[in-house]
Design a protein around this motif. Structure first.
Motif, PDB file in Angstrom:
ATOM      1  N   GLU A   1       0.853  -1.170   0.000  1.00  0.00           N
ATOM      2  CA  GLU A   1       0.000   0.000   0.000  1.00  0.00           C
ATOM      3  C   GLU A   1       0.898   1.231   0.000  1.00  0.00           C
ATOM      4  O   GLU A   1       1.925   1.283   0.665  1.00  0.00           O
ATOM      5  N   ALA A   2       0.555   2.218  -0.806  1.00  0.00           N
ATOM      6  CA  ALA A   2       1.361   3.420  -0.895  1.00  0.00           C
ATOM      7  C   ALA A   2       1.110   4.301   0.312  1.00  0.00           C
ATOM      8  O   ALA A   2       0.133   4.158   1.026  1.00  0.00           O
ATOM      9  N   GLY A   3       2.038   5.213   0.536  1.00  0.00           N
ATOM     10  CA  GLY A   3       1.859   6.137   1.643  1.00  0.00           C
ATOM     11  C   GLY A   3       3.187   6.510   2.254  1.00  0.00           C
ATOM     12  O   GLY A   3       4.245   6.134   1.773  1.00  0.00           O
ATOM     13  N   ASN A   4       3.127   7.260   3.334  1.00  0.00           N
ATOM     14  CA  ASN A   4       4.334   7.733   3.985  1.00  0.00           C
ATOM     15  C   ASN A   4       4.651   6.981   5.273  1.00  0.00           C
ATOM     16  O   ASN A   4       5.447   7.432   6.081  1.00  0.00           O
ATOM     17  N   ASP A   5       4.015   5.817   5.483  1.00  0.00           N
ATOM     18  CA  ASP A   5       4.212   5.095   6.735  1.00  0.00           C
ATOM     19  C   ASP A   5       5.295   4.023   6.630  1.00  0.00           C
ATOM     20  O   ASP A   5       5.473   3.236   7.541  1.00  0.00           O
ATOM     21  N   GLY A   6       6.025   3.985   5.520  1.00  0.00           N
ATOM     22  CA  GLY A   6       7.103   3.019   5.360  1.00  0.00           C
ATOM     23  C   GLY A   6       6.705   1.728   4.702  1.00  0.00           C
ATOM     24  O   GLY A   6       7.547   0.863   4.463  1.00  0.00           O
ATOM     25  N   ARG A   7       5.404   1.556   4.403  1.00  0.00           N
ATOM     26  CA  ARG A   7       4.960   0.321   3.764  1.00  0.00           C
ATOM     27  C   ARG A   7       4.959   0.421   2.246  1.00  0.00           C
ATOM     28  O   ARG A   7       4.862  -0.591   1.565  1.00  0.00           O
ATOM     29  N   GLY A   8       5.046   1.621   1.721  1.00  0.00           N
ATOM     30  CA  GLY A   8       4.983   1.806   0.275  1.00  0.00           C
ATOM     31  C   GLY A   8       6.339   1.639  -0.396  1.00  0.00           C
ATOM     32  O   GLY A   8       7.390   1.631   0.253  1.00  0.00           O
ATOM     33  N   TRP A   9       6.316   1.541  -1.734  1.00  0.00           N
ATOM     34  CA  TRP A   9       7.517   1.252  -2.514  1.00  0.00           C
ATOM     35  C   TRP A   9       7.832   2.341  -3.541  1.00  0.00           C
ATOM     36  O   TRP A   9       8.549   2.100  -4.503  1.00  0.00           O
ATOM     37  N   SER A  10       7.291   3.541  -3.325  1.00  0.00           N
ATOM     38  CA  SER A  10       7.627   4.720  -4.146  1.00  0.00           C
ATOM     39  C   SER A  10       7.263   4.559  -5.613  1.00  0.00           C
ATOM     40  O   SER A  10       7.898   5.147  -6.486  1.00  0.00           O
ATOM     41  N   GLY A  11       6.221   3.763  -5.878  1.00  0.00           N
ATOM     42  CA  GLY A  11       5.807   3.577  -7.264  1.00  0.00           C
ATOM     43  C   GLY A  11       5.417   4.860  -7.962  1.00  0.00           C
ATOM     44  O   GLY A  11       5.585   4.987  -9.187  1.00  0.00           O
ATOM     45  N   ASP A  12       4.922   5.850  -7.197  1.00  0.00           N
ATOM     46  CA  ASP A  12       4.532   7.118  -7.796  1.00  0.00           C
ATOM     47  C   ASP A  12       5.735   7.920  -8.285  1.00  0.00           C
ATOM     48  O   ASP A  12       5.582   8.831  -9.099  1.00  0.00           O
ATOM     49  N   ARG A  13       6.945   7.570  -7.817  1.00  0.00           N
ATOM     50  CA  ARG A  13       8.144   8.285  -8.234  1.00  0.00           C
ATOM     51  C   ARG A  13       8.958   7.520  -9.280  1.00  0.00           C
ATOM     52  O   ARG A  13      10.034   7.961  -9.689  1.00  0.00           O
ATOM     53  N   LEU A  14       8.444   6.384  -9.711  1.00  0.00           N
ATOM     54  CA  LEU A  14       9.139   5.601 -10.730  1.00  0.00           C
ATOM     55  C   LEU A  14       8.927   6.209 -12.114  1.00  0.00           C
ATOM     56  O   LEU A  14       7.810   6.569 -12.485  1.00  0.00           O
ATOM     57  N   ASP A  15       9.990   6.333 -12.886  1.00  0.00           N
ATOM     58  CA  ASP A  15       9.888   6.703 -14.295  1.00  0.00           C
ATOM     59  C   ASP A  15       9.539   5.427 -15.042  1.00  0.00           C
ATOM     60  O   ASP A  15      10.421   4.712 -15.535  1.00  0.00           O
ATOM     61  N   LEU A  16       8.244   5.121 -15.086  1.00  0.00           N
ATOM     62  CA  LEU A  16       7.784   3.836 -15.607  1.00  0.00           C
ATOM     63  C   LEU A  16       8.177   3.648 -17.064  1.00  0.00           C
ATOM     64  O   LEU A  16       8.611   2.562 -17.467  1.00  0.00           O
TER      65      LEU A  16
END
Length: 285
Positions: free
Chosen positions: A3-18
């Motif tokens: 799950e995305a978010g700022n709690d450390g569980r996310g994997w920064s997919g929103d910042r990936l240059d897909l």
């Protein structure tokens, strides 16, 4: 699952240059969280981005923030070890909408000793399939595609064969084992549990792997390039090529050959100052 978010569980997919990542691995298919896409993504990833521990050998930091990993594995002519590969692959899975979790594995390779749990893995459940799939994109020798996490599963990907086994663990916690068939039969590669792992867990493990004096990755250069037809491995000065039928060839390389071998066989291009240090390491081994 992720799950995305700022709690450390996310994997920064929103910042990936897909777009850049998919171009790097040569993937041009659909961008949906299905099993078919997962299979194609893993095959493209493991056959395009090499495994290497150059920074650890050179005493340089191995940062796992996504921007640094993208600069190195996507925009640069470099590879990485398991943590870097998994951070990158996980960010792509998150961006594409897959349900997944990071895992940690313990490399075994018939070693009777308990080795540290320092191998990064991913368990994925696609949107169109109820089964749980193992994505092992950072070991350096495949598999080409995900493998179902189920006891007794055996797969053959273009001649490369793998097997999953469940064993009773301590306090009833299942241990899962991945085996790979080689020239001497089945080899236990690593074991893992389904305990979720997050980026901070990988940062801790990576720090040990890249800095500790007892880590093999700080002692010598180790690179791998995998495809459907061969698996190149450079361990120090020993260059071995494995094939799906179990056969292999091996030879020693000279320090003067290192630049050419890395570029032509492993698709790794290092800076001149780094090359000098790596050549010196081979010469003194």
């Amino acid at each position: 699952m992720s799950e995305a978010g700022n709690d450390g569980r996310g994997w920064s997919g929103d910042r990936l240059d897909l777009d850049a990542y998919l171009a790097r691995i040569g993937y041009e298919g659909e961008r949906t969280p299905t099993l078919g896409v997962l299979r194609a993504l893993q095959r493209a990833h493991v056959t395009s981005i090499p495994f290497e521990n150059g920074n650890a050998v050179l005493g340089k930091p191995v940062a796992l923030d996504l921007e640094t990993v993208q600069d190195r594995l996507v925009r640069g002519s470099r590879g990485g070890y398991c943590y870097e590969h998994v951070v990158l692959f996980a960010s792509a899975l998150e961006r594409l909408g897959f349900a997944f979790t990071g895992l940690i594995g313990r490399v075994t390779l018939r070693n009777p000793k308990i080795l540290p749990a320092t191998h990064a893995l991913i368990a994925v459940r696609p949107a169109d399939d109820d089964r749980l799939w193992l994505c092992d994109v950072g070991f350096g020798s495949g598999p080409l595609e995900p493998i179902e996490i189920a006891d007794g599963v055996e797969v053959d990907f273009d001649g490369w064969q793998y097997r999953v086994e469940r064993r009773d663990g301590v306090l009833g916690i299942d241990e899962w084992w991945l085996h790979q068939r080689g020239e001497d039969g089945w080899l236990d590669r690593h074991t893992f549990t389904l305990l979720p792992q997050y980026p901070i867990d990988y940062a801790v493990g990576s720090h040990f792997v890249s800095t500790h004096s007892r880590s093999p990755f700080t002692a010598r250069l180790f690179t791998q390039k995998f495809s459907a037809t061969h698996h190149h491995r450079l361990d120090g000065a020993t260059w071995t090529t494995f094939r799906p039928d179990g056969s292999s060839t091996e030879r020693k390389i000279e320090p003067a050959e290192l630049e050419r071998v890395l570029a032509e066989e492993f698709e790794i291009v290092v800076e001149k100052d780094e090359l000098v240090q790596l050549e010196q390491g081979l010469a003194s081994a």
